[in-house]
Motif scaffolding. Structure first.
Motif, short mmCIF file in Angstrom:
data_model
loop_
_atom_site.label_atom_id
_atom_site.label_comp_id
_atom_site.label_asym_id
_atom_site.label_seq_id
_atom_site.Cartn_x
_atom_site.Cartn_y
_atom_site.Cartn_z
N ASN A 156 1.32 -1.10 -0.23
CA ASN A 156 0.06 -0.23 0.50
C ASN A 156 0.87 1.14 -0.11
OD1 ASN A 156 -2.98 -0.60 -0.30
ND2 ASN A 156 -2.28 -1.29 1.83
N LYS A 157 1.95 0.92 1.18
CA LYS A 157 3.00 2.41 0.75
C LYS A 157 3.53 2.65 -0.39
CE LYS A 157 7.09 3.91 2.61
NZ LYS A 157 8.00 3.68 3.86
N LYS A 158 3.39 1.74 -1.34
CA LYS A 158 4.41 1.51 -3.03
C LYS A 158 3.02 2.53 -3.85
CE LYS A 158 6.55 -1.34 -6.91
NZ LYS A 158 6.95 -2.84 -6.84
N LEU A 159 2.40 1.40 -3.93
CA LEU A 159 0.85 1.94 -3.69
C LEU A 159 0.37 3.47 -3.76
CD1 LEU A 159 -1.22 -0.32 -4.83
CD2 LEU A 159 -0.65 -0.25 -6.23
N ALA A 160 0.68 4.27 -3.21
CA ALA A 160 0.50 5.56 -2.31
C ALA A 160 1.58 6.32 -3.10
CB ALA A 160 0.57 5.83 -0.68
N THR A 161 2.68 6.00 -2.99
CA THR A 161 4.49 6.69 -3.91
C THR A 161 3.18 7.10 -4.75
OG1 THR A 161 5.68 5.94 -1.27
CG2 THR A 161 5.85 6.79 -4.05
N GLU A 162 3.08 5.96 -5.92
CA GLU A 162 2.66 5.96 -7.17
C GLU A 162 1.92 7.11 -8.17
OE1 GLU A 162 2.48 2.07 -8.38
OE2 GLU A 162 4.87 1.11 -8.27
N ARG A 163 0.48 7.04 -6.71
CA ARG A 163 -0.90 7.86 -6.89
C ARG A 163 -0.07 9.69 -6.58
NH1 ARG A 163 -4.75 3.40 -4.44
NH2 ARG A 163 -5.01 2.08 -5.68
N LEU A 164 0.71 9.36 -5.24
CA LEU A 164 0.80 11.24 -5.58
C LEU A 164 1.76 11.50 -6.23
CD1 LEU A 164 1.04 12.97 -3.06
CD2 LEU A 164 3.07 11.79 -2.05
N LEU A 165 2.67 10.54 -6.83
CA LEU A 165 3.76 11.33 -8.01
C LEU A 165 2.59 11.34 -9.40
CD1 LEU A 165 6.76 8.59 -7.68
CD2 LEU A 165 6.56 11.29 -7.12
#
Length: 229
Positions: A156-165
């Motif tokens: 989820n942290k990885k997905l959140a980072t991608e979505r934030l970028l």
């Protein structure tokens, strides 16, 4: 080195939007020939097929400053209107302007704050008891996203980072478009007396000033060499 330019018809008629489309093609082709990476960030189509009212282009490369200097200004096209058969006007003008990119549009991973939180919605007892969801917030801008797709907090942290970028990039594009809109007056200030380039005919051929452009390009390269030496 990166530069952003805007190719615009200003408030010109359909003929000018056709010229924008032709100039865009020429810019992209010349950039490729000079080893400069060029990509169209956004464009607005004109009313006629194959025409463009305005286009924003990102240019990246070693000699991008010299390249841009050879295009910034007024572009003239001499030719018969394709849209108004009996129209007498044969001189059409568009403009190319540099767009300033805000330094605020650079993201640093150190500016991202992660917060674990409980997932909501369907998913059984595991979802309700384990704080697997992640909220990622870009502190300087306040842009935030949440990921609760996976039971894995790491995923989820990885997905959140991608979505934030991705969201940050969207906001960057919006701000850049705002900068372009703020330069709308440029589109009304196209100088017609001293075009930096002149094209003619339906095949959009350059006039014979091409040698002058090559000489100017060589001069700029020599100046850049001496400045860096």
């Amino acid at each position: 080195m990166e530069k952003i330019i805007q190719i615009t018809s200003g408030r010109g008629p359909a003929e000018c939007t056709w010229v924008v489309a032709q100039v865009l093609k020429t810019v992209l082709q010349e950039a490729a020939n000079d080893g400069i990476k060029a990509s169209v960030l956004q464009h607005e189509a004109g009313q006629e097929n194959g025409t463009i009212e305005t286009a924003t282009v990102v240019l990246e490369g070693k000699n991008v400053i010299q390249f841009v200097n050879l295009w910034i200004g007024t572009i003239q096209w001499i030719g018969q209107s394709q849209f108004r058969k009996f129209h007498k006007r044969k001189n059409w003008f568009i403009g190319i302007f540099e767009v300033e990119k805000s330094s605020d549009l650079i993201i640093n991973e150190k500016d991202i704050q992660y917060q674990a939180m409980r997932s909501s919605g369907a998913g059984g007892q595991h979802v309700n008891k384990v704080s697997s969801a992640i909220r990622a917030t870009h502190i300087p801008t306040g842009i935030a996203v949440v990921s609760m797709d996976s039971r894995s907090q790491h995923q989820n942290k990885k997905l959140a980072t991608e979505r934030l970028l991705a969201k940050f990039n969207d906001e960057s594009v919006k701000q850049l478009k705002t900068n372009v809109q703020n330069q709308w007056m440029n589109q009304l200030e196209i100088q017609r007396g001293n075009p930096i380039r002149v094209f003619q005919g339906s095949d959009f051929k350059k006039q014979k000033q091409e040698k002058n452009y090559k000489q100017e390009r060589q001069r700029l390269k020599r100046e850049d060499y001496h400045d860096n030496s």
